[in-house]
Write an enzyme that holds these catalytic residues in place. Structure first.
Site, mmCIF file in Angstrom:
data_model
loop_
_atom_site.group_PDB
_atom_site.id
_atom_site.type_symbol
_atom_site.label_atom_id
_atom_site.label_comp_id
_atom_site.label_asym_id
_atom_site.label_seq_id
_atom_site.Cartn_x
_atom_site.Cartn_y
_atom_site.Cartn_z
ATOM 1 C CG HIS A 52 -2.179 -0.955 0.982
ATOM 2 N ND1 HIS A 52 -2.799 -1.102 0.114
ATOM 3 C CD2 HIS A 52 -2.369 -2.006 2.317
ATOM 4 C CE1 HIS A 52 -3.540 -2.217 0.422
ATOM 5 N NE2 HIS A 52 -3.522 -2.539 1.579
ATOM 6 C CG ASP A 63 -2.853 -8.299 0.626
ATOM 7 O OD1 ASP A 63 -2.038 -8.657 1.387
ATOM 8 O OD2 ASP A 63 -3.871 -7.904 0.762
ATOM 9 C CG HIS A 79 -6.617 -5.145 1.601
ATOM 10 N ND1 HIS A 79 -6.315 -6.280 2.637
ATOM 11 C CD2 HIS A 79 -8.029 -4.849 2.156
ATOM 12 C CE1 HIS A 79 -7.287 -6.466 3.626
ATOM 13 N NE2 HIS A 79 -8.290 -5.635 3.069
ATOM 14 C CG ASP A 129 -5.235 -10.351 2.918
ATOM 15 O OD1 ASP A 129 -4.835 -10.781 2.061
ATOM 16 O OD2 ASP A 129 -5.057 -9.130 3.254
#
Length: 343
Positions: A160, A196, A198, A285
């Site tokens: 991120h 991931d 996200h 995740d």
């Protein structure tokens, strides 16, 4: 498969996170690493080795100098301002404000360099981020030097982190730093596959206008999932990077067969690109019981997609990103790595 790890990743120990409108214990916690280490040591994957220090030059190859200086001095500046608690952003240069002036007060400076409010900075954050990128670089060097895969047990995660913003628990973009390092060592083409839950918004932003890094991300649809404002399928790169950014946004509740369809499409794109190195931003995740995600992969699915990734036949480095079902994170990470090795 060699693993790289440093105990300095545990220096980051924030006490709070904004989640669901209340302050909670952070989902990204030191126990994640401890449990992965336990499973690695019980497995047959191989040696766990410490990285050496690479300094900040590889970081500055992808991150803004002012941003790095901010991270290095944030905790001390917060303390000097006499502010309680942990440095946490609370105001941003939004659409109706100016974004061309950096505030001098640490409270405003936090907002300038932050992309979200959930991630606090604590005393050990900068040191842990440095250790995390050292792990990524050491794992990458091992793959380039030995043509054998490696796993970087990175913490904090990185995908991120944009060129001049932190958030989503990320400060230095480990995958981007590793990719640029590989290019600086003489490679011409690197692929980064982000699995991931996200979207890897920071990695996308750093390489969006370049064709020497192919970035592909399988993630929760940003209409429904953090980071919300990047990760749509129509974001395909710009300038010389047009066509070299590939997003696969998937709906809430996506199961393994649907997720695997997207993975196969991404693998086809990687094969067509013919990279000299594959970096996997390994977030687990996507697991069905992850507390802050919404895909439905079961533990055995991680081993299956590890085997599939090996079919690409590429020098591969795995770098840890997310995964917040803490008790299961070690099992799921090791399953991916074992699957890759077994193929």
């Amino acid at each position: 498969m060699l693993t790289f790890h440093s105990p300095d990743t545990q220096l980051r120990q924030p006490v709070s996170e904004l989640h669901g409108g209340e302050m909670v214990s952070p989902f990204e916690c030191p126990a994640r690493v401890e449990i992965i280490l336990r499973h690695l040591r019980a497995s047959s994957l191989g040696e766990i080795r410490a990285p050496h220090a690479y300094g900040l030059d590889p970081v500055l190859a992808v991150h803004d100098r002012g941003y790095i200086d901010f991270l290095a001095g944030c905790w001390d500046a917060w303390q000097s301002a006499g502010l309680p608690g942990e440095p946490t952003p609370s105001v941003w240069p939004s659409r109706c404000m100016r974004g061309d002036r950096i505030p001098e007060h640490i409270d405003g400076k936090l907002g300038y360099y932050a992309l979200a409010a959930e991630t606090a900075i604590c005393a050990g954050t900068f040191a842990a981020a440095q250790a995390s990128k050292d792990i990524a670089l050491a794992a990458t060097d091992h793959v380039l030097d030995n043509a054998t895969p490696a796993f970087g047990l990175c913490r904090p995660p990185g995908h991120h982190a944009a060129s001049d913003q932190f958030g989503g628990y990320c400060f230095f973009n480990n995958a981007a730093i590793a990719a640029q390092h590989a290019l600086d060592r003489g490679l011409s083409r690197v692929a980064i596959l982000d699995v991931d839950y996200h979207h890897g918004n920071g990695t996308q932003q750093i390489f969006y206008d370049r064709d020497d890094v192919l970035f592909l991300s399988l993630h929760g649809d940003p209409l429904e999932a953090f980071p919300y404002f990047l990760g749509h399928a129509d974001e395909t790169g710009s300038g010389s990077g047009a066509g070299y950014n590939v997003n696969y946004p998937l709906p809430t509740g996506t199961d393994y067969p649907r997720w695997c369809q997207a993975l196969e499409q991404a693998m086809q794109r990687i094969g067509d690109y013919r990279p000299e190195l594959l970096i996997v931003s390994l977030g687990v995740d996507t697991y069905e019981h992850d507390p802050i995600s919404a895909f439905k992969l079961a533990s055995d699915d991680f081993g299956d997609y590890g085997r599939r990734l090996a079919q690409l036949g590429l020098p591969t480095v795995f770098l840890l990103e997310g995964g917040y079902a803490v008790e299961e994170i070690g099992r799921n990470v090791v399953k991916v790595l074992h699957g890759f090795e077994s193929a």
